[in-house]
Design an enzyme around this catalytic site. Structure first.
Site, PDB file in Angstrom:
ATOM      1  N   CYS A 168     -44.025   2.923   8.286  1.00 15.72           N
ATOM      2  CA  CYS A 168     -44.520   1.710   7.596  1.00 15.72           C
ATOM      3  C   CYS A 168     -44.241   0.399   8.458  1.00 15.72           C
ATOM      4  O   CYS A 168     -43.086  -0.212   8.480  1.00 15.72           O
ATOM      5  CB  CYS A 168     -43.629   1.378   6.175  1.00 15.72           C
ATOM      6  SG  CYS A 168     -44.131   0.054   5.208  1.00 15.72           S
ATOM      7  N   CYS A 171     -43.178  -2.592   6.407  1.00 12.25           N
ATOM      8  CA  CYS A 171     -41.612  -2.376   6.024  1.00 12.25           C
ATOM      9  C   CYS A 171     -40.910  -3.015   7.436  1.00 12.25           C
ATOM     10  O   CYS A 171     -39.914  -3.621   7.272  1.00 12.25           O
ATOM     11  CB  CYS A 171     -41.291  -1.103   5.639  1.00 12.25           C
ATOM     12  SG  CYS A 171     -42.589  -0.399   4.619  1.00 12.25           S
ATOM     13  N   ASP A 172     -41.044  -2.200   8.319  1.00 11.36           N
ATOM     14  CA  ASP A 172     -40.114  -2.415   9.598  1.00 11.36           C
ATOM     15  C   ASP A 172     -40.515  -2.859  10.779  1.00 11.36           C
ATOM     16  O   ASP A 172     -39.909  -3.158  11.781  1.00 11.36           O
ATOM     17  CB  ASP A 172     -39.873  -0.749   9.900  1.00 11.36           C
ATOM     18  CG  ASP A 172     -39.274  -0.131   8.842  1.00 11.36           C
ATOM     19  OD1 ASP A 172     -38.621  -0.513   7.938  1.00 11.36           O
ATOM     20  OD2 ASP A 172     -39.504   1.493   8.968  1.00 11.36           O
TER      21      ASP A 172
END
Ligand code: NAP
Length: 347
Positions: A168, A171-172
């Site tokens: 992701c 997300c990261d």
């Protein structure tokens, strides 16, 4: 007496549906899933995909700050004592999920730590059999079992998960370890192109590794990758091994050729898998209408209705497009309100 509403799942959609239905005095019963080795291996343990991530910087309401005292105060001690120490500024995925779960429990949600293994939606009340062997009855059901990111299944990929291997980018991608570093994205669809493009905001360079000589992504998205000077496409290549060490996590990749070229080793501090998702719907086959890609089909625009009246779906189990924690929570709220109104209309 049948339950008024049973919720199946354990991510932001399920717990948000629980918060809303609990506050509407529907006394929800949540099947959060079983803690089994099989669920660990498939990435379907309780608390879902967010529990497998590190920092969550895009969930509203959690600007960076030290949450230690708040977590100690808000989360029940029997849960808190088993959580990893809070070592980061801002909220982590596992912490966020424990907070949302706790919020649902605070309003009276009851929780069963088992999988639902069998369903009978042919007659109401619906019947659900759990992995504890018991059968439960419900007037309404909210399905929120999520989806799981696909991984290639390489041992080295598993070894460096959360230490440079992610599925992701949103997300990261902004984590410090990826800043100005070379990164690898595996995949050739719209998501891979979007992730590669997104990562160029932070990375020094992004290698997009695709197993063929043509992207699956739509033309407009493919053009975005080809035109981006920070993206280098490695055509006809597959990820063979993630390279790294204990101290640094991921340091590079070894790529195999699909057309007989020699292996290629590239330096990289991160590897993002973008090879599709699998919705957790196997137990729903033949019970609810699914899309071609096996996601639960929402049957009415702006409603969480499914093909069975009284069964609602929320979160990634019905969404192959947005896939964000906040959108899952949003549709969890919608499913709770849909269920509440549907039940009220039948009283
Ligand atoms: P996808 O379209 O199914 O693409 C998956 C990609 O991963 C394909 O290129 C596939 O290669 C590759 N792949 C699959 N298994 C692999 C393996 N074992 N090893 C190496 N490569 C592998 O999935 P997606 O990109 O996640 O997109 C899902 C849906 O969301 C699509 O309908 C997409 O259009 C949509 N979406 C749209 C946008 C947008 O419009 N902005 C953004 C994201 C997603 P092959 O091509 O060789 O099969």
């Amino acid at each position: 007496m049948p339950e008024k509403v049973i919720i199946i799942g354990s991510g932001p959609a399920a717990w948000t549906a629980a918060i809303y239905t609990a506050r509407a005095e529907l006394k929800p019963l949540v099947f959060e899933g079983a803690v089994t080795e099989e669920n660990r291996l498939t990435g379907t343990l309780p608390l879902g995909q967010l529990a497998l991530t590190t920092e969550v910087e895009n969930y509203p309401g959690f600007p960076a700050g030290n949450l230690e005292a708040y977590l100690d105060d808000a989360i029940a001690r029997d849960k808190r004592q088993f959580m990893a120490p809070h070592s980061k500024e801002g909220v982590s995925g596992p912490e966020l999920m424990e907070l949302i779960r706790q919020q649902a429990v605070n309003f009276g949600t009851r929780v069963v730590t088992h999988d639902v293994v069998q369903l009978d939606f042919d007659a109401r009340p619906f019947k659900l059999t759990a992995s504890d062997g018991k059968t439960y009855e419900a007037l309404a059901v909210i399905v929120a079992t999520g989806a799981r990111a696909n991984y290639l299944g390489l041992p080295s990929e598993a070894e460096y998960k959360n230490r440079g291997v992610s599925a992701c980018a949103v997300c990261d991608g902004a984590l410090p370890r990826f800043r100005n570093q070379p990164l690898v994205v595996v995949g050739g669809g719209d998501a891979a192109v979007e992730e590669a493009d997104y990562l160029t905001k932070f990375a020094g360079k992004v290698y997009l590794v695709h197993r063929r000589d043509e992207l699956r992504a739509s033309k407009i998205m493919a053009r975005r990758a080809i035109d981006n000077p920070k993206i280098e496409i490695q055509w006809n290549r597959t990820l063979d091994e993630v390279l790294g060490n204990d101290a640094d996590g991921v340091t590079g990749v070894r790529l195999k050729s699909t057309v007989g070229e020699p292996d290629l080793v590239l330096d990289a501090s991160g590897v993002f898998l973008s090879i599709g998702h699998t919705p957790n719907t196997a137990f729903l086959e033949g019970k609810l209408e699914l899309t071609e890609k096996k996601y639960v089909k929402w049957t009415t625009p702006w409603r969480t209705y499914t093909s069975v009246e009284g069964v609602f779906a929320a979160g990634d189990v019905a969404d192959d497009y947005f896939r964000q924690a906040v959108t899952a929570a949003g549709t969890g709220c919608m499913a709770a309100l849909d269920a509440e109104r549907w039940l009220a209309a039948r009283e």
